[in-house]
Structures are given as structure tokens and as C-alpha cells.
Motif scaffolding. Structure first.
Motif, mmCIF file in Angstrom:
data_model
loop_
_atom_site.group_PDB
_atom_site.id
_atom_site.type_symbol
_atom_site.label_atom_id
_atom_site.label_comp_id
_atom_site.label_asym_id
_atom_site.label_seq_id
_atom_site.Cartn_x
_atom_site.Cartn_y
_atom_site.Cartn_z
ATOM 1 N N TYR A 106 -8.846 -1.574 -5.700
ATOM 2 C CA TYR A 106 -8.176 -1.411 -4.408
ATOM 3 C C TYR A 106 -6.677 -1.306 -4.655
ATOM 4 O O TYR A 106 -6.132 -1.999 -5.523
ATOM 5 N N HIS A 111 -9.215 2.805 -1.950
ATOM 6 C CA HIS A 111 -10.313 2.355 -2.811
ATOM 7 C C HIS A 111 -10.778 3.504 -3.700
ATOM 8 O O HIS A 111 -10.900 4.646 -3.244
ATOM 9 N N ASP A 113 -9.833 2.901 2.811
ATOM 10 C CA ASP A 113 -10.910 2.081 3.367
ATOM 11 C C ASP A 113 -10.396 1.417 4.638
ATOM 12 O O ASP A 113 -9.542 0.526 4.595
ATOM 13 N N SER A 139 -10.894 -2.600 4.957
ATOM 14 C CA SER A 139 -9.974 -3.491 4.248
ATOM 15 C C SER A 139 -8.517 -3.141 4.465
ATOM 16 O O SER A 139 -7.642 -3.980 4.299
ATOM 17 N N TYR A 189 -6.923 -0.797 2.631
ATOM 18 C CA TYR A 189 -6.349 -0.400 1.348
ATOM 19 C C TYR A 189 -7.069 0.847 0.836
ATOM 20 O O TYR A 189 -8.151 1.207 1.310
#
Length: 245
Positions: free
Chosen positions: A116, A109, A102, A105, A107
Motif C-alpha cells: 500500500y 494498492h 483502493d 483504505s 491508499y
């Protein structure tokens, strides 16, 4: 010509912290003394130590700053490499299948679990927990939430089944007695004349015996009739029915 004696004053020795006579002989004698020489040596030694400590502190600060810059540069290079791998579609840092990076963000996912994953620390995050936890705690919370959702969906599906158990009547004769007389006696049935209010409200006596009126009731009726006549006599001139001349 008359001569006057003038005081020469005193001189302060910063090394020995004392006053001495302000003349060349006294000053030279004091500076050649052992006490003054020892104090001068001690002051120089202290100044040298302070200078070395200050220089050492500056070197340590510069070394710490270099280490911080090196770590920041290394972390920046690592982030650039991870971002490039994610852009190219490399999922080697992902914990398993179904994990997508992602970019918003930063991180990985997983849509199926809503977790996450941080590849740098190895921890997992979920909205239900609200904090970073280990893999075991993260998947345990996911299983718990799925169990709660399954129980709630089961309870919701049972309620309509109970409602469907009631059979619906479509056509055919009525299941009970048909009432043809309206519940409201003032409302006429279609095709029949409407009864008068007097006939509806009038009750038929069970026997034909006249009602016995007591003397008090008879006096009250007479008084009410007399009052009614007085009211009519008083209102007749106002209504214009009779001439007052």
C-alpha cells in the motif's frame, strides 16, 4: 441626660494592608499620604499588566485556532482533490504502473507485491511488516517473501518426483514366490475340507515312545478325575437326569 462614649472602630485599607481609625480626618490623612498613593499606583500597574497578559493570551489562542482550522480546511480540500482524481482515473500520484487506488483504505494498492502507498507521506505498508516503511525497505521485504515462497514450492515439487520413481506393476506374473498354503491353518482352502481343531493343534511326536509320567503327575491326574466325578454327582440331581426319590 447622660452621654456615653462609643468606639468608632477601625477601617481596613486594602491597598496598604493596614487598619486606620474609622473617621473622616484619619481616612483623609491616610489617603493623602505617600505610602497609600504608591500602593494604589502599584496595584493599578499590576492590574493593567494582568489585563494585557490575559488579552494577549486570548489573541494567541484565537490565532492558533485559526491556524488549525486553516490547516484542516487545506487538508480536506487536498483529500477531495485526490479522491476526485482517483474517481476520474487519474494515477498521477501513484508511484508507478500497476498501482490502483483502493477506496476502502484510501491508499494506492499493488496486487503483485501486496503493498500500500500513501501519496501524502510517501511511505509504503505491507501486511508482513505491519508498519509504514520507506520504499527500499518495502520492496526488500517483498523480495524476501518471494524467495521464501519459491524455496518452499521447490521442496514441495521434489517430493512427488521421488514418489513417482517407484515403478507400478500392472499385470503379468507375480514378482516373487506364490504361497498357496493359507497363513491361517484354521482357514480352509477353497475346494478342500476344513481340518478339525484337534488335527491342527495335535502335534506328531518324533518317536513312538510313550510319555513317562512321574508319580506327582499321576497323583494330580487322579485327584483331578476324582474332583470331576464329585462335581458330576453333585450336578446330576439339578439337571433332572435322575430321580431323587
Amino acid at each position: 441626660m447622660t452621654e456615653y462614649w462609643v468606639s468608632q472602630g477601625n477601617k481596613w485599607c486594602d491597598f496598604c494592608k493596614i487598619y486606620i481609625a474609622n473617621n473622616s480626618f484619619s481616612i483623609r490623612t491616610h489617603e493623602l499620604g505617600k505610602r497609600h498613593k504608591d500602593n494604589v499606583t502599584k496595584r493599578l500597574s499590576t492590574m493593567q499588566k494582568e489585563s494585557e497578559a490575559k488579552e494577549k493570551e486570548q489573541q494567541q489562542a484565537a490565532r492558533a485556532l485559526q491556524q488549525i482550522e486553516a490547516k484542516a480546511k487545506k487538508s480536506y480540500q487536498k483529500d477531495l482533490e485526490n479522491s476526485q482524481r482517483n474517481v476520474d482515473g487519474d494515477t498521477s500520484s501513484a508511484p508507478g504502473d500497476g498501482w490502483v487506488f483502493d477506496s476502502a483504505s484510501g491508499y494506492y494498492h499493488d496486487k503483485s507485491t501486496g503493498l500500500y502507498y500513501d501519496s501524502n507521506s510517501g511511505f509504503y505498508y505491507s501486511d508482513s511488516l505491519g508498519k509504514w516503511v520507506t520504499q527500499e525497505e518495502a520492496y526488500k521485504s517483498v523480495q524476501t517473501s518471494k524467495t521464501d515462497i519459491g524455496q518452499s514450492s521447490t521442496s514441495q515439487t521434489k517430493a512427488p518426483a521421488a514418489e513417482m520413481a517407484v515403478p507400478a506393476i500392472k499385470g503379468g506374473p507375480a514378482p516373487g514366490r506364490v504361497v498357496t498354503k493359507p497363513l491361517n491353518p484354521m482357514r480352509p482352502i477353497k475346494g478342500t475340507p476344513a481340518p478339525s481343531a484337534v488335527a491342527v493343534n495335535k502335534r506328531k511326536r518324533e518317536d513312538g515312545k510313550p510319555k513317562v509320567i512321574s508319580k506327582e503327575e499321576e497323583a494330580a491326574l487322579k485327584a483331578r478325575e476324582a474332583a470331576r466325578k464329585r462335581v458330576e454327582d453333585r450336578e446330576k440331581p439339578l439337571m433332572g437326569l435322575y430321580k431323587t426319590y
